[in-house]
Design a protein around this motif. Structure first.
Motif, PDB file in Angstrom:
ATOM      1  N   SER A   1     -44.120 -30.148 -29.292  1.00  0.00           N
ATOM      2  CA  SER A   1     -43.514 -29.182 -29.048  1.00  0.00           C
ATOM      3  C   SER A   1     -43.621 -28.041 -30.609  1.00  0.00           C
ATOM      4  O   SER A   1     -43.605 -26.631 -30.256  1.00  0.00           O
ATOM      5  N   GLU A   2     -42.940 -28.693 -31.611  1.00  0.00           N
ATOM      6  CA  GLU A   2     -43.146 -28.299 -32.714  1.00  0.00           C
ATOM      7  C   GLU A   2     -44.977 -27.344 -32.734  1.00  0.00           C
ATOM      8  O   GLU A   2     -44.679 -26.366 -33.168  1.00  0.00           O
ATOM      9  N   ALA A   3     -46.186 -27.991 -32.351  1.00  0.00           N
ATOM     10  CA  ALA A   3     -46.575 -27.255 -32.244  1.00  0.00           C
ATOM     11  C   ALA A   3     -47.249 -26.578 -31.579  1.00  0.00           C
ATOM     12  O   ALA A   3     -47.721 -24.903 -31.745  1.00  0.00           O
TER      13      ALA A   3
ATOM     14  N   GLY B   1     -42.769 -26.854 -23.723  1.00  0.00           N
ATOM     15  CA  GLY B   1     -42.042 -28.057 -24.142  1.00  0.00           C
ATOM     16  C   GLY B   1     -41.022 -28.034 -25.313  1.00  0.00           C
ATOM     17  O   GLY B   1     -40.759 -29.156 -26.018  1.00  0.00           O
ATOM     18  N   SER B   2     -39.844 -26.856 -24.980  1.00  0.00           N
ATOM     19  CA  SER B   2     -39.156 -26.592 -25.919  1.00  0.00           C
ATOM     20  C   SER B   2     -37.117 -26.992 -25.016  1.00  0.00           C
ATOM     21  O   SER B   2     -37.680 -26.017 -23.370  1.00  0.00           O
ATOM     22  N   LEU B   3     -36.650 -27.602 -25.650  1.00  0.00           N
ATOM     23  CA  LEU B   3     -35.407 -27.135 -24.762  1.00  0.00           C
ATOM     24  C   LEU B   3     -34.318 -26.260 -24.717  1.00  0.00           C
ATOM     25  O   LEU B   3     -34.287 -25.764 -23.743  1.00  0.00           O
ATOM     26  N   LYS B   4     -33.915 -25.874 -25.538  1.00  0.00           N
ATOM     27  CA  LYS B   4     -32.815 -24.927 -25.693  1.00  0.00           C
ATOM     28  C   LYS B   4     -33.541 -23.504 -27.127  1.00  0.00           C
ATOM     29  O   LYS B   4     -33.936 -24.012 -27.538  1.00  0.00           O
ATOM     30  N   LEU B   5     -32.629 -22.370 -26.914  1.00  0.00           N
ATOM     31  CA  LEU B   5     -32.800 -21.442 -27.998  1.00  0.00           C
ATOM     32  C   LEU B   5     -31.476 -20.974 -28.538  1.00  0.00           C
ATOM     33  O   LEU B   5     -30.822 -20.933 -27.419  1.00  0.00           O
ATOM     34  N   VAL B   6     -31.551 -21.355 -30.041  1.00  0.00           N
ATOM     35  CA  VAL B   6     -29.751 -20.934 -29.820  1.00  0.00           C
ATOM     36  C   VAL B   6     -30.194 -19.817 -31.023  1.00  0.00           C
ATOM     37  O   VAL B   6     -30.940 -20.236 -31.477  1.00  0.00           O
ATOM     38  N   LYS B   7     -28.896 -19.173 -30.754  1.00  0.00           N
ATOM     39  CA  LYS B   7     -28.123 -18.211 -31.369  1.00  0.00           C
ATOM     40  C   LYS B   7     -27.056 -18.603 -32.653  1.00  0.00           C
ATOM     41  O   LYS B   7     -26.399 -19.436 -32.612  1.00  0.00           O
ATOM     42  N   ILE B   8     -28.258 -18.280 -33.620  1.00  0.00           N
ATOM     43  CA  ILE B   8     -27.233 -19.636 -34.955  1.00  0.00           C
ATOM     44  C   ILE B   8     -25.776 -18.140 -35.264  1.00  0.00           C
ATOM     45  O   ILE B   8     -26.321 -17.610 -35.543  1.00  0.00           O
TER      46      ILE B   8
ATOM     47  N   TYR C   1     -31.459 -17.975 -35.656  1.00  0.00           N
ATOM     48  CA  TYR C   1     -31.793 -18.599 -34.225  1.00  0.00           C
ATOM     49  C   TYR C   1     -32.593 -20.299 -34.529  1.00  0.00           C
ATOM     50  O   TYR C   1     -32.815 -20.842 -35.364  1.00  0.00           O
ATOM     51  N   ALA C   2     -32.106 -20.610 -33.632  1.00  0.00           N
ATOM     52  CA  ALA C   2     -32.351 -22.725 -33.729  1.00  0.00           C
ATOM     53  C   ALA C   2     -33.137 -22.895 -32.436  1.00  0.00           C
ATOM     54  O   ALA C   2     -32.638 -22.232 -31.083  1.00  0.00           O
ATOM     55  N   LEU C   3     -34.763 -23.579 -32.359  1.00  0.00           N
ATOM     56  CA  LEU C   3     -35.394 -24.332 -31.829  1.00  0.00           C
ATOM     57  C   LEU C   3     -34.888 -24.979 -31.460  1.00  0.00           C
ATOM     58  O   LEU C   3     -35.429 -26.129 -31.856  1.00  0.00           O
ATOM     59  N   ILE C   4     -34.818 -26.098 -30.313  1.00  0.00           N
ATOM     60  CA  ILE C   4     -34.567 -27.390 -29.763  1.00  0.00           C
ATOM     61  C   ILE C   4     -35.685 -27.795 -29.462  1.00  0.00           C
ATOM     62  O   ILE C   4     -36.028 -27.545 -28.069  1.00  0.00           O
ATOM     63  N   TYR C   5     -36.297 -28.953 -29.991  1.00  0.00           N
ATOM     64  CA  TYR C   5     -37.653 -30.025 -28.748  1.00  0.00           C
ATOM     65  C   TYR C   5     -37.342 -30.061 -28.256  1.00  0.00           C
ATOM     66  O   TYR C   5     -36.016 -31.084 -27.480  1.00  0.00           O
ATOM     67  N   GLY C   6     -38.048 -30.902 -27.244  1.00  0.00           N
ATOM     68  CA  GLY C   6     -38.487 -31.607 -26.274  1.00  0.00           C
ATOM     69  C   GLY C   6     -38.759 -33.077 -26.161  1.00  0.00           C
ATOM     70  O   GLY C   6     -38.499 -33.393 -27.419  1.00  0.00           O
ATOM     71  N   LYS C   7     -38.525 -33.965 -25.644  1.00  0.00           N
ATOM     72  CA  LYS C   7     -39.145 -34.657 -25.700  1.00  0.00           C
ATOM     73  C   LYS C   7     -40.358 -35.510 -26.287  1.00  0.00           C
ATOM     74  O   LYS C   7     -39.847 -36.798 -26.667  1.00  0.00           O
TER      75      LYS C   7
ATOM     76  N   TRP D   1     -35.726 -30.429 -34.184  1.00  0.00           N
ATOM     77  CA  TRP D   1     -35.191 -28.299 -34.400  1.00  0.00           C
ATOM     78  C   TRP D   1     -35.511 -27.673 -35.105  1.00  0.00           C
ATOM     79  O   TRP D   1     -35.666 -28.985 -36.436  1.00  0.00           O
ATOM     80  N   ILE D   2     -35.470 -26.707 -35.326  1.00  0.00           N
ATOM     81  CA  ILE D   2     -35.854 -25.866 -36.186  1.00  0.00           C
ATOM     82  C   ILE D   2     -34.967 -24.895 -36.166  1.00  0.00           C
ATOM     83  O   ILE D   2     -34.834 -23.974 -35.618  1.00  0.00           O
TER      84      ILE D   2
END
Length: 364
Positions: free
Chosen positions: A13-15, A55-62, A2-8, A37-38
């Motif tokens: 968001s990471e913490a 605090g995150s925008l999206k969860l992405v399935k890689i 997965y990937a997590l897209i952080y917010g503003k 992102w991570i």
């Protein structure tokens, strides 16, 4: 993967993400990370729990690595493209054209492409989600290709904020931040208290997460407003639990509550609104004046917290006239038995008072 897209606020968001991982006992191993992102390995439970992140925008399935992965993308009648790590209009259009060419063999497909938008905002995707697929390209040491599978719903957060019957626009914490702060406790279940609850933004988040919710405020009018808002929450969001609310001075909590709390999450009184950016000397004076009050509040926390209980508390920091931020170190916290585990700022450019979010553990 997965990937997590952080917010503003990527650092916050990471913490929050790592606190969320520990809070829900997720098994996560990092593949690659950047400031925005991570990419990580995890089981599918992260999809089920994603809505608890603020605090995150999206969860992405890689799906795979490299542009050749485009041939593995599932058909979508309407799709869009988000790229992270590069801002290249020609590349964005090229990737979209390649996807359209691939999907065309399976049926008609339309590429939704608003001008100069490289990463699709949640608001646009949600208008058609899940029918509209958001294909994501992450440019790091490798190129990761995936599909958005979960999105933080900005419409829900807006509803939790502006559609409540009682409003205090200047004084209320954003629902997004309330959710982040609850995660920062790393406490999955138990008794949660907001001793400066105002009209109930943080308490409503306790209820939405199925926690034992308690709130208090020294202002009876605020408590009345919180009760009205929680009635609305129960109706609009089908919340079954109720909150225990008290009119109470945060410096005298043991008079109001006879239980011990697993966590306290709160934004206290932060001082009067400032008309200008302060000098460093003015900022020090403002912080010292408020600390006399905060010291008494934390002394009161000791009476109602369980040993090793968590506190997420917003102290004021100040944006100075020269653009620097003054953040006070409070050694008195240690003397009262509180260990600072983390500190994170959250603010808008226009703000003069900055949120200095502290995560603390009460050693008892």
């Amino acid at each position: 993967m997965y990937a997590l897209i952080y917010g503003k606020n990527p650092k916050l968001s990471e913490a929050e993400f790592w606190a969320f991982v520990r809070r829900f006992g997720l098994k996560v191993s990092v593949v690659e990370s950047s400031k925005d992102w991570i990419v990580f390995e995890s089981d599918r439970s992260v999809e089920r729990l994603f809505h608890k992140l603020g605090g995150s925008l999206k969860l992405v399935k890689i799906i795979g690595e490299g542009e050749e992965v485009i041939k593995d993308l599932e058909y979508a009648k309407l799709f869009t493209v988000s790229i992270y790590g590069k801002e290249d209009w020609k590349l964005w259009r090229k990737l979209g054209s390649e996807i359209k060419k691939h999907l065309k063999s399976q049926g008609t497909s339309k590429f939704f492409k608003p001008a100069k938008v490289y990463a699709m905002p949640s608001e646009l995707i949600l208008k058609g989600f899940p029918e509209v697929k958001d294909f994501v390209f992450l440019f790091g040491e490798k190129l990761y290709v995936g599909e958005t599978v979960a999105i933080t719903d900005p419409f829900e957060l807006k509803k939790l904020d502006v559609e409540r019957p009682v409003q205090r626009a200047i004084f209320s914490i954003p629902p997004r931040l309330a959710r982040i702060m609850v995660n920062l406790t790393e406490v999955k279940r138990g008794n949660f208290l907001d001793p400066f609850c105002g009209i109930g933004t943080i308490v409503q988040e306790f209820l939405l997460q199925g926690l034992n919710a308690y709130g208090s405020d020294s202002n009876p009018k605020a408590i009345h407003g919180a009760k009205e808002n929680l009635k609305w929450l129960k109706k609009e969001f089908k919340v079954k639990r109720t909150a225990h609310l008290e009119v109470c001075d945060a410096r005298k909590l043991k008079r109001c509550f006879r239980i011990r709390f697993d966590a306290i999450v709160t934004e206290p009184y932060m001082g009067k609104p400032l008309k200008h950016h302060p000098t460093k000397g003015e900022a020090i004076k403002l912080a010292n004046e408020l600390d006399r009050f905060y010291y008494q509040v934390f002394d009161s926390f000791r009476d109602v917290l369980k040993r090793n209980g968590k506190v997420v508390f917003v102290f004021p920091a100040y944006k100075l006239g020269d653009g620097r931020i003054y953040r006070k170190d409070r050694k008195w916290l240690g003397k009262l038995g509180f260990e600072v585990l983390g500190r994170y700022t959250d603010f808008e450019e226009r703000h003069r008072v900055v949120r200095d979010i502290h995560v603390l553990r009460f050693k008892g």
